[in-house]
Write a protein that holds these residues in place. Sequence first.
Motif, mmCIF file in Angstrom:
data_model
loop_
_atom_site.group_PDB
_atom_site.id
_atom_site.type_symbol
_atom_site.label_atom_id
_atom_site.label_comp_id
_atom_site.label_asym_id
_atom_site.label_seq_id
_atom_site.Cartn_x
_atom_site.Cartn_y
_atom_site.Cartn_z
ATOM 1 N N VAL A 6 24.509 4.760 0.477
ATOM 2 C CA VAL A 6 23.059 4.576 0.574
ATOM 3 C C VAL A 6 22.773 3.080 0.673
ATOM 4 O O VAL A 6 23.606 2.248 0.314
ATOM 5 N N GLY A 7 21.594 2.755 1.155
ATOM 6 C CA GLY A 7 21.194 1.358 1.321
ATOM 7 C C GLY A 7 20.256 0.905 0.226
ATOM 8 O O GLY A 7 20.182 1.508 -0.847
ATOM 9 N N THR A 8 19.509 -0.134 0.508
ATOM 10 C CA THR A 8 18.556 -0.699 -0.439
ATOM 11 C C THR A 8 17.424 0.291 -0.693
ATOM 12 O O THR A 8 16.680 0.648 0.231
ATOM 13 N N ALA A 9 17.308 0.735 -1.932
ATOM 14 C CA ALA A 9 16.270 1.704 -2.299
ATOM 15 C C ALA A 9 14.891 1.155 -1.957
ATOM 16 O O ALA A 9 14.592 -0.005 -2.230
ATOM 17 N N GLY A 10 14.075 1.989 -1.324
ATOM 18 C CA GLY A 10 12.705 1.618 -1.002
ATOM 19 C C GLY A 10 12.544 0.842 0.297
ATOM 20 O O GLY A 10 11.426 0.616 0.740
ATOM 21 N N ALA A 11 13.654 0.415 0.900
ATOM 22 C CA ALA A 11 13.581 -0.333 2.162
ATOM 23 C C ALA A 11 13.300 0.628 3.318
ATOM 24 O O ALA A 11 13.354 1.850 3.163
ATOM 25 N N SER A 12 13.045 0.054 4.479
ATOM 26 C CA SER A 12 12.791 0.870 5.669
ATOM 27 C C SER A 12 14.047 1.660 6.040
ATOM 28 O O SER A 12 15.155 1.329 5.617
ATOM 29 N N ILE A 13 13.876 2.675 6.856
ATOM 30 C CA ILE A 13 15.021 3.467 7.321
ATOM 31 C C ILE A 13 15.987 2.581 8.105
ATOM 32 O O ILE A 13 17.210 2.713 7.989
ATOM 33 N N THR A 14 15.460 1.633 8.869
ATOM 34 C CA THR A 14 16.316 0.704 9.616
ATOM 35 C C THR A 14 17.164 -0.119 8.660
ATOM 36 O O THR A 14 18.388 -0.209 8.816
ATOM 37 N N LYS A 15 16.556 -0.729 7.657
ATOM 38 C CA LYS A 15 17.283 -1.567 6.690
ATOM 39 C C LYS A 15 18.288 -0.732 5.903
ATOM 40 O O LYS A 15 19.428 -1.162 5.690
ATOM 41 N N GLN A 16 17.887 0.450 5.457
ATOM 42 C CA GLN A 16 18.819 1.294 4.707
ATOM 43 C C GLN A 16 20.025 1.651 5.568
ATOM 44 O O GLN A 16 21.168 1.597 5.110
ATOM 45 N N THR A 17 19.795 2.004 6.821
ATOM 46 C CA THR A 17 20.899 2.363 7.717
ATOM 47 C C THR A 17 21.797 1.163 7.959
ATOM 48 O O THR A 17 23.027 1.276 7.929
ATOM 49 N N GLU A 18 21.218 -0.006 8.186
ATOM 50 C CA GLU A 18 22.020 -1.227 8.372
ATOM 51 C C GLU A 18 22.890 -1.506 7.153
ATOM 52 O O GLU A 18 24.077 -1.840 7.278
ATOM 53 N N ASP A 19 22.304 -1.374 5.961
ATOM 54 C CA ASP A 19 23.057 -1.588 4.715
ATOM 55 C C ASP A 19 24.223 -0.610 4.598
ATOM 56 O O ASP A 19 25.334 -0.990 4.226
ATOM 57 N N ILE A 20 23.955 0.643 4.902
ATOM 58 C CA ILE A 20 24.977 1.681 4.808
ATOM 59 C C ILE A 20 26.131 1.389 5.763
ATOM 60 O O ILE A 20 27.302 1.453 5.375
#
Length: 115
Positions: free
Chosen positions: A29-43
């Motif tokens: 999982v990515g940064t909680a509460g971030a956009s779907i784009t940011k979460q996907t990038e983090d993942i």
Amino acid sequence: MSDIKRIETGPRMSQAVVHGGVVYLAGQVGTAGASITKQTEDILANIDRLLAEVGSDKTKILQSTIWLSSMDDFAEMNAVWDAWVPQGHTPARAAGESKLATPDYNVEIICIAAV
């Protein structure tokens, strides 16, 4: 019988387990509460990091399962995925909608890769 190697092992799970030339990644999982784009990038950055740690990379991903909290985010997640996944090395993949661990997570990705 080959050895089992566990990476970032905690009381509940390991982030990666290597056995028989295959690495199994936990759901990332990515940064909680971030956009779907940011979460996907983090993942995807986390997947790259974990694969590198065991001597693999994204060209060796065999299968990915993607869970989205809402299929309304499918196109936005795919835009990030499509820019990351190497053409000619795309894995078998499934994507679906599911409630995730908390409402702050919008996407979770699980991968299995060759080492």
